[in-house]
Every structure is written in C-alpha cells, then in structure tokens.
Motif scaffolding. Structure first.
Motif, short mmCIF file in Angstrom:
data_model
loop_
_atom_site.label_atom_id
_atom_site.label_comp_id
_atom_site.label_asym_id
_atom_site.label_seq_id
_atom_site.Cartn_x
_atom_site.Cartn_y
_atom_site.Cartn_z
N GLN A 218 9.13 8.46 -4.74
CA GLN A 218 10.73 8.52 -4.34
C GLN A 218 11.05 10.63 -4.74
OE1 GLN A 218 12.53 6.87 -1.54
NE2 GLN A 218 12.42 5.22 -2.07
N TYR A 219 11.09 11.59 -4.21
CA TYR A 219 10.99 12.17 -5.47
C TYR A 219 11.86 12.22 -6.23
CZ TYR A 219 10.93 17.26 -6.53
OH TYR A 219 11.61 18.38 -7.75
N ASP B 258 0.95 -1.69 -0.41
CA ASP B 258 -0.06 0.24 0.15
C ASP B 258 1.32 1.30 -0.10
OD1 ASP B 258 -2.33 -1.47 0.14
OD2 ASP B 258 -2.30 -1.48 2.11
N VAL B 259 2.29 0.91 -0.12
CA VAL B 259 2.83 2.81 -0.02
C VAL B 259 2.47 2.95 -1.17
CG1 VAL B 259 5.30 3.62 -0.32
CG2 VAL B 259 4.91 1.16 1.46
N VAL B 260 2.37 4.36 -0.74
CA VAL B 260 1.87 5.46 -1.88
C VAL B 260 3.33 6.97 -1.60
CG1 VAL B 260 -0.18 5.43 -1.48
CG2 VAL B 260 0.95 6.77 -0.15
N THR B 261 4.05 6.41 -1.45
CA THR B 261 5.50 7.71 -1.88
C THR B 261 5.63 7.08 -2.73
OG1 THR B 261 6.27 7.14 0.67
CG2 THR B 261 7.17 8.30 -0.21
#
Ligand code: SF4
Ligand code: SF4
Lengths: 351, 185
Positions: free
Chosen positions: B46-47, B41-44
């Motif tokens: 990685q900019y 479910d990770v929504v990050t």
C-alpha cells in the motif's frame, strides 16, 4: 371515456412501478455495484487488493465508496471531444449503446405471470434480438465519429465480430424454441418448471446443454468482453473503439457494458436456467411468488458472476481466431444441435 | 544452433476448451476465496502508507556534500556536467578566496526531469561533492520549474564528507582531526 382513462392510467402506472422495481432498482443497481465489484473481484483473484481508498472521513467500506466517487469524478472531468467532422454522432453514440441495452429488459419475465413482466409480447426473444443488435451501432458509430485510427480499427473489428456471433447466437437458441414451442419468454419460463421423469427439472440447460455453452460464448462475444475484446485490445489499440471517450461518454459506454452483462444473465436464466421457476415448487401463495422472484434474481446473479469470472480467467483471443471460432466452429455446432434436436423431437412425438 | 521446439499436442478434450475454461474458472475462484478474508496471497504494497525498503545502492535524488564549515564541497570543475549523458547539470563557477580551492559554484542546477539517475556525475566527481545516495525518490511538483533543483535545495540533503579536499596543504592542516583522513581522492 372515464373508464378508458382509468384503464390507461392503470397500465401506465403499473408499467412505471414495474420499471422502477426491476430496471431502475435491480438492473441499474446491480450495474452500479458491478463497476466496483468487477475491479475488486478481479483484484482479489489476481492477488491484488483493488480499489480501497475512496473514503468519507475514516469510513472506507472496503472501497464500496468508489461507486459514489466514480460518478462525481466522471461528471467533473473534462469531457474531451476529438477534432472530428461528426461531433453530433460522437455525442449520441454512447446513448445508442445505452438505450437498447436498457429497453430490452421490457420483455424479461422476472416473476410468475404477466404481472412480473413489463411488457408481455408473444415475440419476446425476437424483440430482444432486434433491439440488442442495435447495440453495435453505438460502438461502431462512436468509433467512426472519433476520427481516430485506433478507434476505427477497433470499430471494424467489433462490427464484424458482433454480426458474426449474432448468427450463431440466434441459431443456438432455436433448439429452445423447438422444445418449448414458443417465443414467449413467460411461456418458456413456465414450461421449465415441469419435471422430466419426476426428478429432473426441464430446464434449458438440461435439455440443451450444447446450446447453453454456445449461448454463453456467443453472448460474451456479443458483449465484446474478454476473451473477445479485440475491439478494445489495450495492447494493440490503446483502448480501441472508445479511445477518444472520456468523462460521462466513457461512463455511459462502460455502464451499458455492465447492463448487458445483466441482460445476458437474465436471458440465460429465462431460457436455460428455468427462469423464475423453482423445481418442485408450485402455487399462487404470496411467499412462493416472492421466492420465485428471488430465484430469478439469484440465477441471474449467478450468470453475472460466471461471466465475470470467465472474463478475468481467459486471455484474449486473436482476431482471426475469433472469426474462425464464430463461423467455422460455433455456427456448424449450432446447426448440428438444431438437426439433432429436430430428430429427437420427431422421435418423441412418434413414440 | 538448431533447436528442437516441442510443440504441445493437446487432446481433443483440451482443445475443445470447454472443460479447460471451467478448470480456469475453478482456479481463479479458489484464488478469490483465498484472498477474500485472509488475503493469503496478496502481494500489494500500500504505497504511500507502506514502502518497500530501498537497497543501499539505490540511486535517488542528488545531494551536494558539505565541508566541515558547512560550505559546499563542489569546486565547479565541471567534470559531472561533462560526464552527464542527459546534459542536465548546469554549473556557473565563481572564484573564492581560499587559494587551495579557488572555485565554487555560484549556480548549480540539476534538471530532475531530464536526469536519468545513471550516477555518472557521482562517479566523475573528484571531490565526493555530489552523491545520489539520499534515498529520496518520486519528487512531485506542480510545475516544471520546481523540478530544477538548485544548489540550496541539493545541499539541504547534504552532510559532511570524510574525504579530504584542497591538495597537499589543506590535507596537512586537517591532520589529526576526525574528518581529516585522506582517502585517495
Ligand atoms: S545521474 Fe546521470 S543523468 Fe543524472 S545528473 Fe548525474 S550524470 Fe546526469
Ligand atoms: S559536483 Fe563534483 S564533478 Fe561536479 S563540478 Fe562539483 S566538484 Fe566537479
């Protein structure tokens, strides 16, 4: 003379070894890991990734290197001090929070027998209360010396909160002392190795389930972590009582918070989870001793995990709710628990 | 309008909070387990490595458009500077030889720290000379001075515009070339 010297030397040496093994290696080690683990753990259960950028070359180790990067950063950052009339108090406040948190581990029995306790005193738990209640001075003096209104409000909140919950936490543990008839932590731990009716371990959590919940709640409140972190309350008070702390001052405060998590875990293990005992396993063989120490560390880590998960699960209570919970709910339940325990104990003795 | 608020009346078990806490712990632990290995479910994002695509209408750093001969299209009419609510456009005009255009900016500076990226300058411009469609966002610098984008800086992102410029005469002379259609400006 020679003999006395030798005995003294032995005691000092043993103490140092126990200190290095238990406090430096285990407590400080776990506290350091916690600084990384808490961020990573909270990230994963909030659907984030968490710290993962600290690296040596291409080695990232899942952000584990943040444990190394943090101290370097903390040591090299500007150690800001506000324009305060109490610069000395401002500087020693982190130590006032840090030292009591560490000293308390002296009486924790982390294995069977006196050999696995830095200092065996029959006052055990009273010592813990006496020293760890000094903890509030660190935060309150820090808040006061910060010369900052946010800090002051935060400091007022935590001083009231910590003192209120000290009452409830003390009363919640009285039931334990009544049952095991001792204040000596080593004694209490050993007594929990027995079995009731042949199968149920005589752990504190089995005999005093209400007290366990009271203890855990009050202990988290004592440690001023969410859901009881109104003293910090980022939403209202910037960072509350440690608003003005940066660099190492902040790090020491944060570290003493982590150490206190472990302390709560250790005391909870000793009083409620059977300490180092393993149900059904007795003996003096070296492998049993190793297993028992392992059991103690494992149970402690379990309580640490539980505290951390609770901290990242629950929202912050309002300040008036916290005070009401402490005085109007926790305290009466603790007293009631005491009365019921007394009555039951009397009946058992008569029978 | 009066509105009925349905207050919840939790039963005692809920209100005592003990069971609820453990339910919550179970929930967060389950989420942790889901994300531990599979990152379900990770929504990050990685900019700096991954970026989310910008929408076509995203307003980024300004750019000054160019004529076919690579000179700046701006005619220093000051309409953008007048429209700008943040007052962050500084224009100094100068005369140029072309009698159909008359003016050009000798200095055209946007203070990117003041700019609120509202796009009013773009809308005000009669010559399609300034646009915010470069897609450049987050422009870090070490000093405040570097945040003042000058004409060369702004032109470096520019490209030729298809809009015509220079009134009747000029539009005429461009007739037949690919870039010459008048587009109502
Ligand atoms: S985007 Fe808005 S604030 Fe920025 S320069 Fe243009 S008109 Fe001014
Ligand atoms: S950019 Fe457009 S509105 Fe602004 S001065 Fe130049 S021509 Fe006029």
């Amino acid at each position: 003379m020679h003999l006395v010297d030798n005995v003294l030397l032995n005691i000092v040496l043993m103490t140092l070894i126990k200190f290095a093994g238990f406090v430096l290696a285990f407590v400080m080690g776990v506290a350091t890991v916690l600084t990384w683990a808490e961020r990573k753990y909270s990230a994963l259960l909030q659907n984030r990734i968490g710290p993962n950028r600290a690296n040596i070359g291409s080695i990232r180790a899942g952000g584990l290197l943040h444990m190394l990067a943090d101290p370097i950063k903390m040591l090299t950052k500007e150690d800001f001090a506000p324009n305060t009339p109490n610069p000395v108090l401002f500087r020693i406040a982190p130590l006032l929070a840090f030292v009591p948190a560490l000293v308390v581990f002296a009486v924790i029995p982390f294995g069977p027998g006196e050999g696995f306790q830095i200092s065996n005193t029959s006052l055990g738990i009273l010592f813990i209360f006496a020293i760890s209640s000094l903890n509030v001075y660190g935060s309150v003096i820090g808040a006061w010396a910060s010369n900052n209104k946010w800090s002051l409000i935060g400091g007022l909140r935590i001083s009231a909160q910590m003192i209120s919950y000290e009452v409830a936490i003390g009363l919640s543990l009285c039931g334990i002392f009544m049952i095991y008839g001792s204040l000596d932590l080593q004694d209490i731990a050993a007594r929990q190795g027995e079995l009731i009716w042949g199968f149920l371990p005589a752990w504190g959590v089995v005999l005093q389930p209400v007290a366990f919940i009271l203890y855990l709640t009050c202990a988290i409140a004592e440690n001023k972590r969410a859901p009881f972190d109104v003293g910090e309350a980022e939403a209202e008070l910037t960072a509350g009582w440690w608003t003005e702390y940066s660099a190492m001052g902040f790090a020491v405060f944060a570290l003493s918070e982590f150490i206190e998590i472990i302390l709560i875990g250790c005391v909870g293990t000793t009083l409620f989870l059977g300490g180092w005992t393993i149900p059904g396993l007795h003996g003096d063989a070296w492998w049993i001793v190793v297993l028992e120490i392992g059991a103690f560390l494992f149970k402690t880590l379990f309580l640490v995990w539980l505290q951390m998960t609770i901290r990242w699960t629950l929202p912050r209570f309002r300040y008036d709710q916290i005070m009401r919970l402490g005085w109007r709910i926790m305290l009466p339940i603790a007293l009631l628990n005491l009365v019921v325990t007394g009555i039951v104990l009397t009946f058992i003795e008569r029978a | 309008m009066a509105k009925v608020v349905n207050r919840m009346h939790p039963d005692f078990a809920t209100q005592s909070y003990v069971i609820e806490v453990f339910k919550g712990v179970a929930l967060t632990t389950r989420q942790f387990a889901r994300n531990l290995f599979a990152r379900k479910d990770v929504v990050t994002v990685q900019y700096p490595d991954d970026r989310r695509p910008y929408t076509p209408r995203f307003r980024g750093k300004h750019r000054l458009m160019l004529r076919d001969d690579k000179s700046v299209r701006c005619v220093a009419c000051m309409l953008c500077a007048t429209a700008c609510p943040a007052n962050c456009i500084t224009i100094v005009a100068q005369e140029i030889d072309d009698p159909t255009i008359e003016k050009a900016p000798s200095r055209f500076e946007i203070d990117l720290l003041k700019c609120i990226y509202c796009g009013f300058c773009e809308e005000a411009c009669p010559c399609d000379a300034i646009r915010l469609d470069s897609g450049v966002h987050s422009i870090p610098s070490f000093t405040r001075r570097d945040q003042k984008a000058g004409v060369i800086n702004l032109m470096s992102l520019g490209s030729a515009s298809i809009a015509s410029q220079g009134g009747e005469h000029r539009a005429h002379s461009h007739e037949g070339t690919a870039h010459g259609q008048s587009s109502g400006h």
